[in-house]
Design a protein around this motif. Structure first.
Motif, PDB file in Angstrom:
ATOM      1  N   GLN A  99      -7.150   1.285  -7.513  1.00 42.48           N
ATOM      2  CA  GLN A  99      -5.916   2.031  -7.769  1.00 42.48           C
ATOM      3  C   GLN A  99      -4.972   1.221  -8.643  1.00 42.48           C
ATOM      4  N   ARG A 100      -4.802  -0.062  -8.308  1.00 40.47           N
ATOM      5  CA  ARG A 100      -3.922  -0.919  -9.114  1.00 40.47           C
ATOM      6  C   ARG A 100      -4.428  -1.020 -10.541  1.00 40.47           C
TER       7      ARG A 100
ATOM      8  N   LEU B 272      -8.644   9.226  -7.340  1.00 43.13           N
ATOM      9  CA  LEU B 272      -8.094   7.894  -7.127  1.00 43.13           C
ATOM     10  C   LEU B 272      -7.667   7.675  -5.678  1.00 43.13           C
ATOM     11  N   GLU B 273      -7.318   8.749  -4.988  1.00 46.87           N
ATOM     12  CA  GLU B 273      -6.897   8.622  -3.597  1.00 46.87           C
ATOM     13  C   GLU B 273      -8.034   8.159  -2.696  1.00 46.87           C
ATOM     14  N   ALA B 274      -9.267   8.370  -3.133  1.00 45.85           N
ATOM     15  CA  ALA B 274     -10.424   8.027  -2.302  1.00 45.85           C
ATOM     16  C   ALA B 274     -10.926   6.606  -2.539  1.00 45.85           C
ATOM     17  N   VAL B 275     -10.358   5.896  -3.521  1.00 44.35           N
ATOM     18  CA  VAL B 275     -10.847   4.552  -3.825  1.00 44.35           C
ATOM     19  C   VAL B 275      -9.934   3.510  -3.206  1.00 44.35           C
TER      20      VAL B 275
ATOM     21  N   LYS C  42       0.824  -1.208   0.000  1.00 41.35           N
ATOM     22  CA  LYS C  42       0.000   0.000   0.000  1.00 41.35           C
ATOM     23  C   LYS C  42       0.860   1.260   0.000  1.00 41.35           C
ATOM     24  N   GLN C  43       1.976   1.206   0.738  1.00 40.19           N
ATOM     25  CA  GLN C  43       2.859   2.377   0.786  1.00 40.19           C
ATOM     26  C   GLN C  43       3.469   2.652  -0.583  1.00 40.19           C
ATOM     27  N   ARG C  44       3.842   1.588  -1.277  1.00 38.82           N
ATOM     28  CA  ARG C  44       4.420   1.750  -2.624  1.00 38.82           C
ATOM     29  C   ARG C  44       3.400   2.371  -3.570  1.00 38.82           C
TER      30      ARG C  44
END
Length: 135
Positions: free
Chosen positions: A48-49, A40-43, A2-4
């Motif tokens: 995201q991937r 995209l930050e909210a999904v 997730k951090q990556r």
């Protein structure tokens, strides 16, 4: 993990912000991409991937015209279409009798065939029943 992904989204957002600051067509594209990245930050991670993979493929393909896109869905050029034996037989005027027997079905003949089929199924069911009862 997730951090990556978060780092990658932040990097892409920074690049989009730089492109938006340049102005012109690249700026408009950068602004649109920046808005998409903010959304995209909210999904979730899966979406995201998926978006990042699609973006990577779009970047690899480069700008495509409508003709380029249509060519992706065109059939592969493996030569001319060949007639199958069935289409050759259908086109043969000597085989018209055979095709007429397929196209025109005699209702009486159809009824006889269906009746015999029902009799066969009933006899097979009786045989199965007799085999199940016998020790």
């Amino acid at each position: 993990g997730k951090q990556r992904q978060a780092n990658l989204v932040a990097l892409l957002a920074a690049r989009a912000a730089d492109a938006a600051a340049q102005g012109g067509a690249a700026g408009a594209r950068g602004e649109a991409e920046l808005a998409e990245l903010r959304a995209l930050e909210a999904v979730g991670a899966r979406r995201q991937r998926r978006w990042l993979n699609e973006k990577h493929l779009r970047d690899l393909a480069g700008p495509m015209s409508a003709a380029d896109m249509a060519s992706l869905f065109a059939p592969a050029p493996f030569g001319e279409a060949r007639d199958t034996p069935l289409t050759q037989l259908r086109a043969d005027p000597d085989a018209a009798e055979v095709w007429d027997s397929f196209r025109t079905i005699d209702p009486d003949k159809q009824a006889r065939v269906l009746h015999k089929w029902e009799e066969y199924n009933a006899a097979a069911a009786r045989a199965r029943g007799a085999a199940a009862v016998a020790p």
